[in-house]
Design a protein around this motif. Structure first.
Motif, PDB file in Angstrom:
ATOM      1  N   MET A   1       3.127  35.943  17.256  1.00  0.00           N
ATOM      2  CA  MET A   1       4.069  36.928  16.754  1.00  0.00           C
ATOM      3  C   MET A   1       3.299  38.149  16.267  1.00  0.00           C
ATOM      4  O   MET A   1       2.219  38.038  15.721  1.00  0.00           O
ATOM      5  N   ILE A   2       3.885  39.306  16.467  1.00  0.00           N
ATOM      6  CA  ILE A   2       3.277  40.548  16.003  1.00  0.00           C
ATOM      7  C   ILE A   2       4.346  41.340  15.259  1.00  0.00           C
ATOM      8  O   ILE A   2       5.528  41.286  15.610  1.00  0.00           O
ATOM      9  N   THR A   3       3.931  42.033  14.214  1.00  0.00           N
ATOM     10  CA  THR A   3       4.870  42.844  13.433  1.00  0.00           C
ATOM     11  C   THR A   3       4.249  44.201  13.164  1.00  0.00           C
ATOM     12  O   THR A   3       3.032  44.371  13.275  1.00  0.00           O
ATOM     13  N   ILE A   4       5.070  45.155  12.825  1.00  0.00           N
ATOM     14  CA  ILE A   4       4.581  46.483  12.450  1.00  0.00           C
ATOM     15  C   ILE A   4       3.980  46.397  11.060  1.00  0.00           C
ATOM     16  O   ILE A   4       4.649  45.976  10.114  1.00  0.00           O
ATOM     17  N   GLY A   5       2.719  46.791  10.936  1.00  0.00           N
ATOM     18  CA  GLY A   5       2.060  46.787   9.643  1.00  0.00           C
ATOM     19  C   GLY A   5       2.187  48.123   8.935  1.00  0.00           C
ATOM     20  O   GLY A   5       2.264  48.184   7.715  1.00  0.00           O
ATOM     21  N   SER A   6       2.234  49.200   9.720  1.00  0.00           N
ATOM     22  CA  SER A   6       2.299  50.534   9.141  1.00  0.00           C
ATOM     23  C   SER A   6       2.689  51.529  10.220  1.00  0.00           C
ATOM     24  O   SER A   6       2.351  51.358  11.383  1.00  0.00           O
ATOM     25  N   VAL A   7       3.377  52.561   9.811  1.00  0.00           N
ATOM     26  CA  VAL A   7       3.603  53.731  10.650  1.00  0.00           C
ATOM     27  C   VAL A   7       2.587  54.768  10.178  1.00  0.00           C
ATOM     28  O   VAL A   7       2.481  55.025   8.981  1.00  0.00           O
ATOM     29  N   VAL A   8       1.824  55.334  11.114  1.00  0.00           N
ATOM     30  CA  VAL A   8       0.803  56.330  10.765  1.00  0.00           C
ATOM     31  C   VAL A   8       1.347  57.710  11.094  1.00  0.00           C
ATOM     32  O   VAL A   8       1.791  57.966  12.212  1.00  0.00           O
ATOM     33  N   TRP A   9       1.320  58.604  10.113  1.00  0.00           N
ATOM     34  CA  TRP A   9       1.938  59.919  10.185  1.00  0.00           C
ATOM     35  C   TRP A   9       0.856  60.970  10.044  1.00  0.00           C
ATOM     36  O   TRP A   9       0.159  61.006   9.022  1.00  0.00           O
TER      37      TRP A   9
END
Length: 114
Positions: free
Chosen positions: A1-9
């Motif tokens: 399973m993989i999940t979003i750890g962070s959105v980089v802006w």
């Protein structure tokens, strides 16, 4: 399973972006920011995805955006504009449920009617 750890802006002003996005999302700094990087997380006890701010000097087109879901879209748009967001000229389709804004760095994001 993989999940979003962070959105980089990508931003041009770390302190200004921290000020805007912590107020806009009711987030807080995860730790003291570096000169070119800051991590924002929901306040204690709240849920949400980490937003990481990366210093950039690029003038390349922005190919990312956030969709912010709002129960009271009009009130949130007013609040975000007061925090320093700006309106974006946009051709909305009939019945659009979103408003396009830009943060102080010019990064676009949408406020979507929840």
């Amino acid at each position: 399973m993989i999940t979003i750890g962070s959105v980089v802006w990508g931003v041009r002003d770390i302190p200004g972006a921290v000020e805007f996005w912590t107020a806009a999302l009711d987030y807080e700094l995860r730790r003291e920011p570096d000169i070119d990087w800051a991590m924002l997380v929901p306040r204690e006890g709240e849920e949400g995805i980490q937003l990481s701010l990366k210093l950039t000097n690029s003038d390349a087109p922005h190919r990312h955006h956030l969709d912010l879901f709002a129960d009271d879209q009009e009130a949130e748009v007013r609040r975000l504009l007061a925090l320093g967001a700006s309106e974006v000229a946009w051709e909305y389709e009939e019945g659009a449920d979103y408003v396009v804004l830009a943060d102080p760095d010019g990064n676009r994001f949408c406020v979507v009617r929840g």
